[in-house]
Design a protein around this motif. Structure first.
Motif, PDB file in Angstrom:
ATOM      1  N   VAL A 292      38.230  34.657  18.527  1.00  0.00           N
ATOM      2  CA  VAL A 292      37.186  35.656  18.741  1.00  0.00           C
ATOM      3  C   VAL A 292      36.847  36.264  17.389  1.00  0.00           C
ATOM      4  O   VAL A 292      37.735  36.731  16.667  1.00  0.00           O
ATOM      5  CB  VAL A 292      37.659  36.746  19.718  1.00  0.00           C
ATOM      6  CG1 VAL A 292      36.614  37.856  19.828  1.00  0.00           C
ATOM      7  CG2 VAL A 292      37.931  36.145  21.096  1.00  0.00           C
ATOM      8  N   GLY A 293      35.563  36.227  17.028  1.00  0.00           N
ATOM      9  CA  GLY A 293      35.177  36.732  15.718  1.00  0.00           C
ATOM     10  C   GLY A 293      33.702  37.042  15.648  1.00  0.00           C
ATOM     11  O   GLY A 293      32.877  36.362  16.268  1.00  0.00           O
ATOM     12  N   ASP A 294      33.357  38.070  14.905  1.00  0.00           N
ATOM     13  CA  ASP A 294      31.957  38.427  14.717  1.00  0.00           C
ATOM     14  C   ASP A 294      31.270  37.346  13.880  1.00  0.00           C
ATOM     15  O   ASP A 294      31.863  36.826  12.930  1.00  0.00           O
ATOM     16  CB  ASP A 294      31.863  39.782  14.004  1.00  0.00           C
ATOM     17  CG  ASP A 294      30.449  40.330  13.985  1.00  0.00           C
ATOM     18  OD1 ASP A 294      30.078  41.032  14.939  1.00  0.00           O
ATOM     19  OD2 ASP A 294      29.715  40.043  13.016  1.00  0.00           O
ATOM     20  N   PRO A 295      30.028  36.991  14.208  1.00  0.00           N
ATOM     21  CA  PRO A 295      29.328  35.980  13.409  1.00  0.00           C
ATOM     22  C   PRO A 295      28.908  36.483  12.037  1.00  0.00           C
ATOM     23  O   PRO A 295      28.600  35.690  11.148  1.00  0.00           O
ATOM     24  CB  PRO A 295      28.112  35.630  14.271  1.00  0.00           C
ATOM     25  CG  PRO A 295      27.894  36.828  15.124  1.00  0.00           C
ATOM     26  CD  PRO A 295      29.252  37.398  15.390  1.00  0.00           C
ATOM     27  N   GLY A 296      28.876  37.810  11.867  1.00  0.00           N
ATOM     28  CA  GLY A 296      28.570  38.411  10.576  1.00  0.00           C
ATOM     29  C   GLY A 296      29.787  39.118  10.032  1.00  0.00           C
ATOM     30  O   GLY A 296      30.899  38.599  10.085  1.00  0.00           O
TER      31      GLY A 296
ATOM     32  N   PRO B 250      31.779  36.803  21.065  1.00  0.00           N
ATOM     33  CA  PRO B 250      31.478  35.878  19.966  1.00  0.00           C
ATOM     34  C   PRO B 250      32.736  35.127  19.542  1.00  0.00           C
ATOM     35  O   PRO B 250      33.846  35.655  19.635  1.00  0.00           O
ATOM     36  CB  PRO B 250      30.999  36.809  18.853  1.00  0.00           C
ATOM     37  CG  PRO B 250      31.779  38.070  19.092  1.00  0.00           C
ATOM     38  CD  PRO B 250      31.916  38.190  20.594  1.00  0.00           C
ATOM     39  N   PHE B 251      32.561  33.902  19.069  1.00  0.00           N
ATOM     40  CA  PHE B 251      33.746  33.157  18.655  1.00  0.00           C
ATOM     41  C   PHE B 251      33.418  32.165  17.545  1.00  0.00           C
ATOM     42  O   PHE B 251      32.271  31.760  17.350  1.00  0.00           O
ATOM     43  CB  PHE B 251      34.387  32.432  19.848  1.00  0.00           C
ATOM     44  CG  PHE B 251      33.515  31.410  20.530  1.00  0.00           C
ATOM     45  CD1 PHE B 251      33.478  30.090  20.100  1.00  0.00           C
ATOM     46  CD2 PHE B 251      32.732  31.769  21.620  1.00  0.00           C
ATOM     47  CE1 PHE B 251      32.680  29.151  20.737  1.00  0.00           C
ATOM     48  CE2 PHE B 251      31.926  30.841  22.271  1.00  0.00           C
ATOM     49  CZ  PHE B 251      31.900  29.526  21.828  1.00  0.00           C
TER      50      PHE B 251
ATOM     51  N   THR C  89      38.342  37.805  13.547  1.00  0.00           N
ATOM     52  CA  THR C  89      37.839  37.492  12.213  1.00  0.00           C
ATOM     53  C   THR C  89      36.370  37.881  12.063  1.00  0.00           C
ATOM     54  O   THR C  89      35.654  38.063  13.049  1.00  0.00           O
ATOM     55  CB  THR C  89      37.981  35.989  11.906  1.00  0.00           C
ATOM     56  OG1 THR C  89      37.194  35.243  12.851  1.00  0.00           O
ATOM     57  CG2 THR C  89      39.429  35.536  11.983  1.00  0.00           C
ATOM     58  N   ALA C  90      35.936  37.972  10.816  1.00  0.00           N
ATOM     59  CA  ALA C  90      34.533  38.238  10.480  1.00  0.00           C
ATOM     60  C   ALA C  90      34.332  37.882   9.016  1.00  0.00           C
ATOM     61  O   ALA C  90      35.298  37.638   8.279  1.00  0.00           O
ATOM     62  CB  ALA C  90      34.177  39.706  10.722  1.00  0.00           C
ATOM     63  N   SER C  91      33.076  37.862   8.597  1.00  0.00           N
ATOM     64  CA  SER C  91      32.785  37.647   7.180  1.00  0.00           C
ATOM     65  C   SER C  91      33.353  38.802   6.359  1.00  0.00           C
ATOM     66  O   SER C  91      33.552  39.913   6.863  1.00  0.00           O
ATOM     67  CB  SER C  91      31.277  37.543   6.957  1.00  0.00           C
ATOM     68  OG  SER C  91      30.744  36.412   7.608  1.00  0.00           O
ATOM     69  N   GLY C  92      33.585  38.533   5.092  1.00  0.00           N
ATOM     70  CA  GLY C  92      34.233  39.506   4.230  1.00  0.00           C
ATOM     71  C   GLY C  92      33.478  40.811   4.089  1.00  0.00           C
ATOM     72  O   GLY C  92      32.246  40.840   4.086  1.00  0.00           O
ATOM     73  N   HIS C  93      34.222  41.896   3.962  1.00  0.00           N
ATOM     74  CA  HIS C  93      33.646  43.212   3.714  1.00  0.00           C
ATOM     75  C   HIS C  93      33.563  43.521   2.227  1.00  0.00           C
ATOM     76  O   HIS C  93      32.853  44.436   1.822  1.00  0.00           O
ATOM     77  CB  HIS C  93      34.486  44.284   4.412  1.00  0.00           C
ATOM     78  CG  HIS C  93      34.392  44.240   5.904  1.00  0.00           C
ATOM     79  ND1 HIS C  93      35.018  45.167   6.720  1.00  0.00           N
ATOM     80  CD2 HIS C  93      33.745  43.397   6.740  1.00  0.00           C
ATOM     81  CE1 HIS C  93      34.758  44.887   7.984  1.00  0.00           C
ATOM     82  NE2 HIS C  93      33.994  43.811   8.018  1.00  0.00           N
ATOM     83  N   LEU C  94      34.295  42.766   1.414  1.00  0.00           N
ATOM     84  CA  LEU C  94      34.360  43.056  -0.016  1.00  0.00           C
ATOM     85  C   LEU C  94      33.513  42.110  -0.856  1.00  0.00           C
ATOM     86  O   LEU C  94      33.031  42.504  -1.917  1.00  0.00           O
ATOM     87  CB  LEU C  94      35.817  42.996  -0.497  1.00  0.00           C
ATOM     88  CG  LEU C  94      36.804  43.931   0.211  1.00  0.00           C
ATOM     89  CD1 LEU C  94      38.206  43.743  -0.353  1.00  0.00           C
ATOM     90  CD2 LEU C  94      36.364  45.389   0.070  1.00  0.00           C
TER      91      LEU C  94
END
Length: 248
Positions: free
Chosen positions: A195-199, A236-237, A113-118
């Motif tokens: 597991v996910g990017d913080p940004g 990152p998680f 996962t990560a914060s939205g790209h849109l």
């Protein structure tokens, strides 16, 4: 001995989410006191007629990007093979995003996962096969922002605490090992981690994250591992806790 409960926590992801169409299902749930950073999110959540109408943010998404069910979801965009963006009706940039793939799918898939790209209201999700290739797959997603009966923490690549429930601390214990300590008891909670990017960047590491009970009633123990099972730094998680109205 540490008690690893990731499978139970994954099942709790869906069980903890109330029916978005049933306004009576959350009447016993009140939000945690928000930190200054969380206050806009809490205020937004409580801007309706009463706290009883507050909803968790969650989604169940099909392999083709269709929304099976969810709460406060305005849409799902399929961006490419194994790439999705789930959009909610409010900003989720200050939250944690945890997800699991559905076991009904024929392959063993990982999810990231990560914060939205849109938009700031979106959560970006990738599903990958065991070789790291993007592969379509159905998934369940929960967004934890602090209000209601959730607590959360987002940890970066350098074992740094990016954002979390107010009063939370992070203690690295060695390669791929952490204690995440919350300001109140969490023994009665379910622990979910992804597991996910913080940004909003992509996560290329095929590593995994695993949860267990910590050394005291306020702490979750975390391990991050490579595909071979070895402890690994730099992963990152996102961590979310689903708790009863009074954690013990």
């Amino acid at each position: 001995m540490k008690r690893f409960i990731l499978p139970v926590a994954a099942a709790a992801l869906v069980a903890a989410c109330s029916d978005a169409n049933d306004p009576s299902s959350d009447t016993s749930i009140l939000p945690d006191a928000p930190s200054e950073a969380e206050a806009p999110l809490a205020d937004a959540a409580l801007s309706g007629p009463s706290a009883a109408t507050v909803r968790h943010l969650w989604a169940v998404v099909g392999q083709n990007g269709s929304l099976t069910r969810g709460s406060r979801v305005t849409g799902v965009t399929k961006l490419g093979p194994g790439q999705y963006e789930v959009t909610f009706n409010r900003s989720v940039t200050g939250c944690a995003y945890v997800a699991t793939t559905q076991n009904a799918y024929s392959q063993a898939l990982g999810i990231f996962t990560a914060s939205g790209h849109l938009s700031p209201n979106g959560v970006y999700v990738e599903t990958k096969n065991q070789g790291g290739g993007l592969t379509d797959g159905p998934f369940h997603l929960l967004v934890a922002c602090g209000p209601l009966n959730t607590k959360f923490a987002v940890v970066g690549y350098s074992a740094n605490l990016i954002r979390a429930t107010s009063g939370t601390t992070l203690t690295p214990l060695g390669s791929g090992r952490y204690n995440v300590r919350f300001p109140s008891g969490i023994r009665g909670c379910a622990y979910l981690a992804t597991v996910g990017d913080p940004g909003s960047q992509l996560v290329f590491s095929p590593s995994g994250v695993y949860t267990g009970s910590g050394p005291d009633a306020n702490t979750v123990y975390i391990e991050t591992k490579n595909p071979g099972g070895g402890l690994q730094d730099g992963v990152p998680f996102h961590l979310a806790l689903i708790c009863p109205t009074t954690a013990s």
